[in-house]
Design a protein around this motif. Sequence first.
Motif, PDB file in Angstrom:
ATOM      1  N   ILE A 191       3.508  -5.880 -18.641  1.00  0.00           N
ATOM      2  CA  ILE A 191       2.608  -6.265 -20.238  1.00  0.00           C
ATOM      3  C   ILE A 191       2.385  -5.160 -20.743  1.00  0.00           C
ATOM      4  O   ILE A 191       3.463  -5.497 -22.720  1.00  0.00           O
ATOM      5  CB  ILE A 191       1.851  -7.162 -19.605  1.00  0.00           C
ATOM      6  CG1 ILE A 191       1.775  -8.415 -18.287  1.00  0.00           C
ATOM      7  CG2 ILE A 191       1.141  -7.681 -21.094  1.00  0.00           C
ATOM      8  CD1 ILE A 191       0.394  -8.671 -18.692  1.00  0.00           C
ATOM      9  N   LYS A 192       2.271  -4.233 -20.459  1.00  0.00           N
ATOM     10  CA  LYS A 192       2.107  -2.891 -21.933  1.00  0.00           C
ATOM     11  C   LYS A 192       3.484  -2.264 -22.219  1.00  0.00           C
ATOM     12  O   LYS A 192       3.636  -2.436 -23.760  1.00  0.00           O
ATOM     13  CB  LYS A 192       1.514  -1.920 -20.630  1.00  0.00           C
ATOM     14  CG  LYS A 192       0.877  -0.378 -21.705  1.00  0.00           C
ATOM     15  CD  LYS A 192       0.022  -0.058 -20.759  1.00  0.00           C
ATOM     16  CE  LYS A 192      -0.024   1.572 -21.991  1.00  0.00           C
ATOM     17  NZ  LYS A 192      -1.136   2.273 -21.197  1.00  0.00           N
ATOM     18  N   GLU A 193       4.106  -2.497 -20.949  1.00  0.00           N
ATOM     19  CA  GLU A 193       5.406  -2.125 -21.691  1.00  0.00           C
ATOM     20  C   GLU A 193       6.002  -2.933 -22.340  1.00  0.00           C
ATOM     21  O   GLU A 193       6.803  -2.169 -23.504  1.00  0.00           O
ATOM     22  CB  GLU A 193       6.268  -1.515 -20.411  1.00  0.00           C
ATOM     23  CG  GLU A 193       7.406  -1.167 -20.615  1.00  0.00           C
ATOM     24  CD  GLU A 193       8.680  -0.871 -19.139  1.00  0.00           C
ATOM     25  OE1 GLU A 193       9.602  -0.508 -19.565  1.00  0.00           O
ATOM     26  OE2 GLU A 193       7.807  -1.072 -18.669  1.00  0.00           O
ATOM     27  N   ALA A 194       5.888  -4.151 -22.726  1.00  0.00           N
ATOM     28  CA  ALA A 194       6.373  -5.439 -22.672  1.00  0.00           C
ATOM     29  C   ALA A 194       5.905  -5.219 -25.064  1.00  0.00           C
ATOM     30  O   ALA A 194       6.933  -5.079 -25.119  1.00  0.00           O
ATOM     31  CB  ALA A 194       6.414  -6.646 -22.132  1.00  0.00           C
ATOM     32  N   VAL A 195       4.824  -5.296 -24.241  1.00  0.00           N
ATOM     33  CA  VAL A 195       3.940  -5.225 -25.748  1.00  0.00           C
ATOM     34  C   VAL A 195       4.519  -3.655 -26.272  1.00  0.00           C
ATOM     35  O   VAL A 195       4.982  -4.389 -27.718  1.00  0.00           O
ATOM     36  CB  VAL A 195       2.216  -5.440 -25.702  1.00  0.00           C
ATOM     37  CG1 VAL A 195       1.917  -5.347 -26.711  1.00  0.00           C
ATOM     38  CG2 VAL A 195       2.622  -6.814 -25.448  1.00  0.00           C
ATOM     39  N   GLU A 196       4.713  -2.120 -25.885  1.00  0.00           N
ATOM     40  CA  GLU A 196       4.957  -1.348 -26.700  1.00  0.00           C
ATOM     41  C   GLU A 196       6.232  -1.239 -26.830  1.00  0.00           C
ATOM     42  O   GLU A 196       6.651  -1.250 -28.227  1.00  0.00           O
ATOM     43  CB  GLU A 196       5.060  -0.311 -25.630  1.00  0.00           C
ATOM     44  CG  GLU A 196       2.841  -0.145 -25.456  1.00  0.00           C
ATOM     45  CD  GLU A 196       2.731   1.462 -24.805  1.00  0.00           C
ATOM     46  OE1 GLU A 196       3.421   1.272 -23.913  1.00  0.00           O
ATOM     47  OE2 GLU A 196       1.433   1.053 -24.387  1.00  0.00           O
ATOM     48  N   THR A 197       7.603  -1.864 -26.466  1.00  0.00           N
ATOM     49  CA  THR A 197       8.418  -1.908 -26.765  1.00  0.00           C
ATOM     50  C   THR A 197       9.338  -2.657 -27.523  1.00  0.00           C
ATOM     51  O   THR A 197       9.662  -2.601 -28.460  1.00  0.00           O
ATOM     52  CB  THR A 197       9.596  -2.976 -25.272  1.00  0.00           C
ATOM     53  OG1 THR A 197       9.165  -1.841 -24.116  1.00  0.00           O
ATOM     54  CG2 THR A 197      10.858  -2.622 -25.321  1.00  0.00           C
ATOM     55  N   ALA A 198       8.517  -3.560 -27.577  1.00  0.00           N
ATOM     56  CA  ALA A 198       8.478  -5.079 -28.322  1.00  0.00           C
ATOM     57  C   ALA A 198       8.175  -5.254 -30.275  1.00  0.00           C
ATOM     58  O   ALA A 198       9.007  -5.310 -30.725  1.00  0.00           O
ATOM     59  CB  ALA A 198       8.005  -6.634 -28.161  1.00  0.00           C
ATOM     60  N   PHE A 199       7.026  -4.420 -29.461  1.00  0.00           N
ATOM     61  CA  PHE A 199       6.000  -4.739 -31.318  1.00  0.00           C
ATOM     62  C   PHE A 199       5.722  -2.431 -31.913  1.00  0.00           C
ATOM     63  O   PHE A 199       5.047  -2.454 -32.920  1.00  0.00           O
ATOM     64  CB  PHE A 199       4.844  -5.418 -31.390  1.00  0.00           C
ATOM     65  CG  PHE A 199       5.058  -6.759 -31.238  1.00  0.00           C
ATOM     66  CD1 PHE A 199       5.655  -7.389 -31.551  1.00  0.00           C
ATOM     67  CD2 PHE A 199       5.069  -6.729 -30.000  1.00  0.00           C
ATOM     68  CE1 PHE A 199       5.169  -8.946 -31.138  1.00  0.00           C
ATOM     69  CE2 PHE A 199       4.883  -8.345 -29.165  1.00  0.00           C
ATOM     70  CZ  PHE A 199       4.768  -9.232 -30.392  1.00  0.00           C
ATOM     71  N   LYS A 200       5.841  -1.595 -30.894  1.00  0.00           N
ATOM     72  CA  LYS A 200       6.120  -0.497 -31.707  1.00  0.00           C
ATOM     73  C   LYS A 200       4.675   0.415 -32.145  1.00  0.00           C
ATOM     74  O   LYS A 200       4.463   0.289 -32.415  1.00  0.00           O
ATOM     75  CB  LYS A 200       7.280  -0.213 -32.654  1.00  0.00           C
ATOM     76  CG  LYS A 200       8.534  -0.592 -31.534  1.00  0.00           C
ATOM     77  CD  LYS A 200       9.856  -0.207 -33.084  1.00  0.00           C
ATOM     78  CE  LYS A 200      11.164  -0.226 -32.486  1.00  0.00           C
ATOM     79  NZ  LYS A 200      11.854  -1.430 -31.218  1.00  0.00           N
ATOM     80  N   VAL A 201       3.744  -0.328 -30.974  1.00  0.00           N
ATOM     81  CA  VAL A 201       2.978  -0.075 -31.203  1.00  0.00           C
ATOM     82  C   VAL A 201       2.364   0.856 -29.288  1.00  0.00           C
ATOM     83  O   VAL A 201       3.265   0.551 -28.794  1.00  0.00           O
ATOM     84  CB  VAL A 201       1.900  -1.352 -31.286  1.00  0.00           C
ATOM     85  CG1 VAL A 201       1.866  -2.146 -32.610  1.00  0.00           C
ATOM     86  CG2 VAL A 201       1.700  -2.246 -29.578  1.00  0.00           C
ATOM     87  N   LYS A 202       0.945   1.276 -29.398  1.00  0.00           N
ATOM     88  CA  LYS A 202       1.019   1.652 -28.164  1.00  0.00           C
ATOM     89  C   LYS A 202      -1.016   0.967 -27.888  1.00  0.00           C
ATOM     90  O   LYS A 202      -1.645   0.408 -29.236  1.00  0.00           O
ATOM     91  CB  LYS A 202      -0.429   3.296 -28.816  1.00  0.00           C
ATOM     92  CG  LYS A 202       0.859   4.321 -29.617  1.00  0.00           C
ATOM     93  CD  LYS A 202       2.025   4.579 -28.441  1.00  0.00           C
ATOM     94  CE  LYS A 202       1.017   5.484 -26.816  1.00  0.00           C
ATOM     95  NZ  LYS A 202       2.141   5.404 -26.138  1.00  0.00           N
ATOM     96  N   VAL A 203      -0.771   0.466 -26.489  1.00  0.00           N
ATOM     97  CA  VAL A 203      -1.400  -0.132 -26.277  1.00  0.00           C
ATOM     98  C   VAL A 203      -2.737   0.651 -25.248  1.00  0.00           C
ATOM     99  O   VAL A 203      -2.406   0.952 -24.487  1.00  0.00           O
ATOM    100  CB  VAL A 203      -1.057  -1.111 -25.291  1.00  0.00           C
ATOM    101  CG1 VAL A 203      -1.668  -1.849 -24.405  1.00  0.00           C
ATOM    102  CG2 VAL A 203       0.084  -1.839 -25.984  1.00  0.00           C
ATOM    103  N   ALA A 204      -3.957   0.164 -25.119  1.00  0.00           N
ATOM    104  CA  ALA A 204      -4.657   0.786 -24.888  1.00  0.00           C
ATOM    105  C   ALA A 204      -6.208   0.252 -23.501  1.00  0.00           C
ATOM    106  O   ALA A 204      -5.823   0.726 -22.498  1.00  0.00           O
ATOM    107  CB  ALA A 204      -6.071   0.902 -25.925  1.00  0.00           C
ATOM    108  N   GLY A 205      -5.066  -0.912 -22.962  1.00  0.00           N
ATOM    109  CA  GLY A 205      -5.653  -2.217 -22.500  1.00  0.00           C
ATOM    110  C   GLY A 205      -4.766  -3.497 -22.321  1.00  0.00           C
ATOM    111  O   GLY A 205      -4.604  -3.632 -23.597  1.00  0.00           O
ATOM    112  N   VAL A 206      -4.720  -3.702 -20.940  1.00  0.00           N
ATOM    113  CA  VAL A 206      -4.473  -4.557 -20.677  1.00  0.00           C
ATOM    114  C   VAL A 206      -5.487  -6.184 -19.585  1.00  0.00           C
ATOM    115  O   VAL A 206      -5.848  -4.992 -18.724  1.00  0.00           O
ATOM    116  CB  VAL A 206      -3.097  -4.845 -20.046  1.00  0.00           C
ATOM    117  CG1 VAL A 206      -3.248  -6.492 -20.051  1.00  0.00           C
ATOM    118  CG2 VAL A 206      -2.669  -4.423 -21.125  1.00  0.00           C
ATOM    119  N   ASN A 207      -5.773  -7.193 -20.778  1.00  0.00           N
ATOM    120  CA  ASN A 207      -6.901  -7.435 -19.565  1.00  0.00           C
ATOM    121  C   ASN A 207      -6.143  -9.376 -19.091  1.00  0.00           C
ATOM    122  O   ASN A 207      -5.419  -9.460 -19.901  1.00  0.00           O
ATOM    123  CB  ASN A 207      -8.175  -7.913 -19.756  1.00  0.00           C
ATOM    124  CG  ASN A 207      -9.364  -7.420 -19.949  1.00  0.00           C
ATOM    125  OD1 ASN A 207      -9.135  -5.739 -20.084  1.00  0.00           O
ATOM    126  ND2 ASN A 207      -9.744  -7.464 -20.912  1.00  0.00           N
TER     127      ASN A 207
END
Length: 94
Positions: free
Chosen positions: A38-54
């Motif tokens: 999920i972290k990789e998908a959000v970072e790839t799709a929206f070009k942002v840095k993810v701090a955490g995933v619940n």
Amino acid sequence: MHVYEVLRRPLVTEKSALLREQGKYAFEVAGKATKPQIKEAVETAFKVKVAGVNVMTVPGKMKRLGRRQVMTASWKKAMVTLEPGHKIEFFEGV
């Protein structure tokens, strides 16, 4: 699982709109998706840095269709927290 198969749809609700101010975004995700996927998908799709995933599984509900009762399907929900200073432009104005 491919990166673009992980995210199903964004969840646009009143609660998620309030959490957006804190840098948290809600998504419906694939049932077999893991936190790193999920972290990789959000970072790839929206070009942002993810701090955490619940991640949580939302159980199905009983619904009535005429005389019979049916159970809706369970689904998986992910709350993604972004690094400070990052935001997803896709949600702006929704």
